[in-house]
Design a protein around this motif. Structure first.
Motif, PDB file in Angstrom:
ATOM      1  N   SER A 175       0.817  -1.213   0.000  1.00 20.62           N
ATOM      2  CA  SER A 175       0.000   0.000   0.000  1.00 20.62           C
ATOM      3  C   SER A 175       0.852   1.264   0.000  1.00 20.62           C
ATOM      4  O   SER A 175       0.520   2.250  -0.665  1.00 20.62           O
ATOM      5  CB  SER A 175      -0.947  -0.002   1.208  1.00 20.62           C
ATOM      6  N   ALA A 176       1.964   1.236   0.742  1.00 18.84           N
ATOM      7  CA  ALA A 176       2.820   2.422   0.828  1.00 18.84           C
ATOM      8  C   ALA A 176       3.646   2.624  -0.437  1.00 18.84           C
ATOM      9  O   ALA A 176       3.908   3.764  -0.847  1.00 18.84           O
ATOM     10  CB  ALA A 176       3.753   2.301   2.035  1.00 18.84           C
ATOM     11  N   ALA A 177       4.055   1.515  -1.073  1.00 17.93           N
ATOM     12  CA  ALA A 177       4.928   1.600  -2.245  1.00 17.93           C
ATOM     13  C   ALA A 177       4.162   1.872  -3.534  1.00 17.93           C
ATOM     14  O   ALA A 177       4.781   2.157  -4.565  1.00 17.93           O
ATOM     15  CB  ALA A 177       5.741   0.304  -2.388  1.00 17.93           C
ATOM     16  N   ARG A 178       2.840   1.788  -3.480  1.00 19.01           N
ATOM     17  CA  ARG A 178       2.055   2.093  -4.678  1.00 19.01           C
ATOM     18  C   ARG A 178       2.388   3.517  -5.145  1.00 19.01           C
ATOM     19  O   ARG A 178       2.475   4.441  -4.338  1.00 19.01           O
ATOM     20  CB  ARG A 178       0.563   1.957  -4.361  1.00 19.01           C
ATOM     21  N   PHE A 179       2.590   3.664  -6.426  1.00 21.52           N
ATOM     22  CA  PHE A 179       3.050   4.947  -6.960  1.00 21.52           C
ATOM     23  C   PHE A 179       2.142   6.092  -6.520  1.00 21.52           C
ATOM     24  O   PHE A 179       0.927   5.981  -6.543  1.00 21.52           O
ATOM     25  CB  PHE A 179       3.095   4.893  -8.499  1.00 21.52           C
ATOM     26  N   GLY A 180       2.765   7.198  -6.113  1.00 26.22           N
ATOM     27  CA  GLY A 180       2.019   8.416  -5.800  1.00 26.22           C
ATOM     28  C   GLY A 180       1.720   8.628  -4.332  1.00 26.22           C
ATOM     29  O   GLY A 180       0.789   9.367  -3.995  1.00 26.22           O
ATOM     30  N   ILE A 181       2.512   8.048  -3.423  1.00 28.18           N
ATOM     31  CA  ILE A 181       2.243   8.217  -1.987  1.00 28.18           C
ATOM     32  C   ILE A 181       2.302   9.691  -1.590  1.00 28.18           C
ATOM     33  O   ILE A 181       1.490  10.165  -0.792  1.00 28.18           O
ATOM     34  CB  ILE A 181       3.221   7.379  -1.127  1.00 28.18           C
ATOM     35  N   LYS A 182       3.208  10.454  -2.177  1.00 27.74           N
ATOM     36  CA  LYS A 182       3.295  11.869  -1.824  1.00 27.74           C
ATOM     37  C   LYS A 182       2.070  12.640  -2.316  1.00 27.74           C
ATOM     38  O   LYS A 182       1.562  13.513  -1.613  1.00 27.74           O
ATOM     39  CB  LYS A 182       4.587  12.485  -2.392  1.00 27.74           C
ATOM     40  N   ASP A 183       1.583  12.298  -3.501  1.00 25.80           N
ATOM     41  CA  ASP A 183       0.360  12.943  -3.994  1.00 25.80           C
ATOM     42  C   ASP A 183      -0.817  12.626  -3.086  1.00 25.80           C
ATOM     43  O   ASP A 183      -1.666  13.490  -2.811  1.00 25.80           O
ATOM     44  CB  ASP A 183       0.054  12.472  -5.417  1.00 25.80           C
ATOM     45  N   ARG A 184      -0.889  11.390  -2.617  1.00 20.36           N
ATOM     46  CA  ARG A 184      -1.997  11.004  -1.735  1.00 20.36           C
ATOM     47  C   ARG A 184      -1.909  11.737  -0.405  1.00 20.36           C
ATOM     48  O   ARG A 184      -2.948  12.129   0.167  1.00 20.36           O
ATOM     49  CB  ARG A 184      -2.000   9.476  -1.522  1.00 20.36           C
ATOM     50  N   LEU A 185      -0.702  11.913   0.094  1.00 19.51           N
ATOM     51  CA  LEU A 185      -0.531  12.657   1.342  1.00 19.51           C
ATOM     52  C   LEU A 185      -0.911  14.122   1.159  1.00 19.51           C
ATOM     53  O   LEU A 185      -1.548  14.733   2.020  1.00 19.51           O
ATOM     54  CB  LEU A 185       0.920  12.528   1.830  1.00 19.51           C
ATOM     55  N   ARG A 186      -0.536  14.704   0.019  1.00 22.47           N
ATOM     56  CA  ARG A 186      -0.902  16.090  -0.260  1.00 22.47           C
ATOM     57  C   ARG A 186      -2.428  16.244  -0.292  1.00 22.47           C
ATOM     58  O   ARG A 186      -2.980  17.200   0.261  1.00 22.47           O
ATOM     59  CB  ARG A 186      -0.311  16.544  -1.589  1.00 22.47           C
ATOM     60  N   SER A 187      -3.077  15.332  -0.958  1.00 20.32           N
ATOM     61  CA  SER A 187      -4.541  15.395  -1.060  1.00 20.32           C
ATOM     62  C   SER A 187      -5.187  15.270   0.303  1.00 20.32           C
ATOM     63  O   SER A 187      -6.160  15.966   0.631  1.00 20.32           O
ATOM     64  CB  SER A 187      -5.058  14.283  -1.993  1.00 20.32           C
ATOM     65  N   TYR A 188      -4.644  14.385   1.135  1.00 19.90           N
ATOM     66  CA  TYR A 188      -5.179  14.198   2.473  1.00 19.90           C
ATOM     67  C   TYR A 188      -5.035  15.475   3.303  1.00 19.90           C
ATOM     68  O   TYR A 188      -5.985  15.907   3.971  1.00 19.90           O
ATOM     69  CB  TYR A 188      -4.459  13.031   3.151  1.00 19.90           C
ATOM     70  N   LEU A 189      -3.880  16.087   3.247  1.00 20.04           N
ATOM     71  CA  LEU A 189      -3.619  17.293   4.043  1.00 20.04           C
ATOM     72  C   LEU A 189      -4.414  18.489   3.536  1.00 20.04           C
ATOM     73  O   LEU A 189      -4.705  19.421   4.296  1.00 20.04           O
ATOM     74  CB  LEU A 189      -2.135  17.614   4.034  1.00 20.04           C
ATOM     75  N   ALA A 190      -4.767  18.482   2.270  1.00 25.68           N
ATOM     76  CA  ALA A 190      -5.491  19.602   1.685  1.00 25.68           C
ATOM     77  C   ALA A 190      -6.958  19.617   2.072  1.00 25.68           C
ATOM     78  O   ALA A 190      -7.639  20.633   1.918  1.00 25.68           O
ATOM     79  CB  ALA A 190      -5.359  19.581   0.162  1.00 25.68           C
ATOM     80  N   LYS A 191      -7.472  18.509   2.559  1.00 27.86           N
ATOM     81  CA  LYS A 191      -8.908  18.410   2.876  1.00 27.86           C
ATOM     82  C   LYS A 191      -9.193  18.884   4.300  1.00 27.86           C
ATOM     83  O   LYS A 191      -8.324  18.892   5.144  1.00 27.86           O
ATOM     84  CB  LYS A 191      -9.376  16.962   2.705  1.00 27.86           C
TER      85      LYS A 191
END
Length: 248
Positions: free
Chosen positions: A232-248
């Protein structure tokens, strides 16, 4: 009584206190609500391994300041590579597995707000105590992370776990007790009695007997848990997912 300061990279991040066979680990980043950065995870892993090697009978986990643990420390994640972030998540899973595997009786003493990996640290302990005002939340799936999911499900049941995690629901100490997640709700001034009682109980069995008991009652899924987390962590785009989470 022996008190040791575990340090890593020059930071005081963990207080380790040993009284006989009882080891108490107090997370020491109160200004960050004890969020788990790399230093504190490494210090905890080192301390748990050391306590286990020295045949601790009881290990106690608690947090300094206003809360037990705010989970994974997201500060500065933009400066890290995706590989670095994956390794940090893997190290947290290694810490949880070390706590799960110890022959010692493990006790979590939680208070304040407990988030994400902080909830996982509570979940991996055999006894889970919280102050009345404690609240819990596990937002990891909001950024696609599978950490501690099976352990939580084994404690509260698959349906309750699915509903809680799917809805990213916060739950208070009373609800946590109803679900079976908490062993007890107790004010902080009563916590020492719990530790003293645990010490007496731990002395009733040999280390080997306690280890055998825990192994039989708690089936080991180390490889599967690590694989699920890493995938789950190595799936491409972990930083994008974190950005999206923090933006909400």
């Amino acid at each position: 009584m022996n008190t040791m300061q575990e340090t890593s990279f020059g930071q005081d991040v963990l207080n380790v206190e040993r009284v006989g066979d009882v080891w108490t680990f107090t997370l020491g980043r109160p200004d960050k609500l004890n969020a788990l950065n790399a230093d504190i995870v490494d210090a905890l892993l080192h301390a748990v391994t050391r306590a286990d090697a020295e045949k601790a009978k009881v290990m106690v986990f608690r947090g300094a300041g206003k809360g037990f643990c705010a989970g994974f420390d997201l500060s500065g994640f933009e400066a890290q590579s995706e590989g670095d972030l994956v390794l940090r998540f893997v190290r947290i899973e290694m810490l949880l597995q070390a706590v799960a595997a110890t022959r010692a009786m493990t006790i979590a003493l939680a208070h304040g707000k407990v988030f994400g990996a902080g909830v996982d640290l509570v979940a991996v302990c055999k006894r889970r105590i919280a102050a009345p005002e404690t609240t819990f939340r596990m937002p990891g799936l909001k950024f696609g992370l599978v950490l501690g999911t099976r352990r939580f499900g084994e404690i509260v049941g698959k349906e309750a776990a699915r509903e809680t995690l799917e809805n990213v629901s916060s739950f208070d100490a009373e609800r946590a007790t109803q679900m079976g997640f908490l062993s007890q709700i107790l004010p902080q001034e009563a916590w020492q009695e719990v530790v003293d009682q645990a010490s007496s109980t731990a002395a009733l069995l040999t280390d080997q007997a306690r280890s055998d008991l825990y192994r039989v009652l708690g089936p080991v899924h180390e490889d599967a848990d690590l694989a699920a987390l890493t995938r789950s962590a190595a799936r491409f785009g972990i930083k994008d997912r974190l950005r999206s989470y923090l933006a909400k």
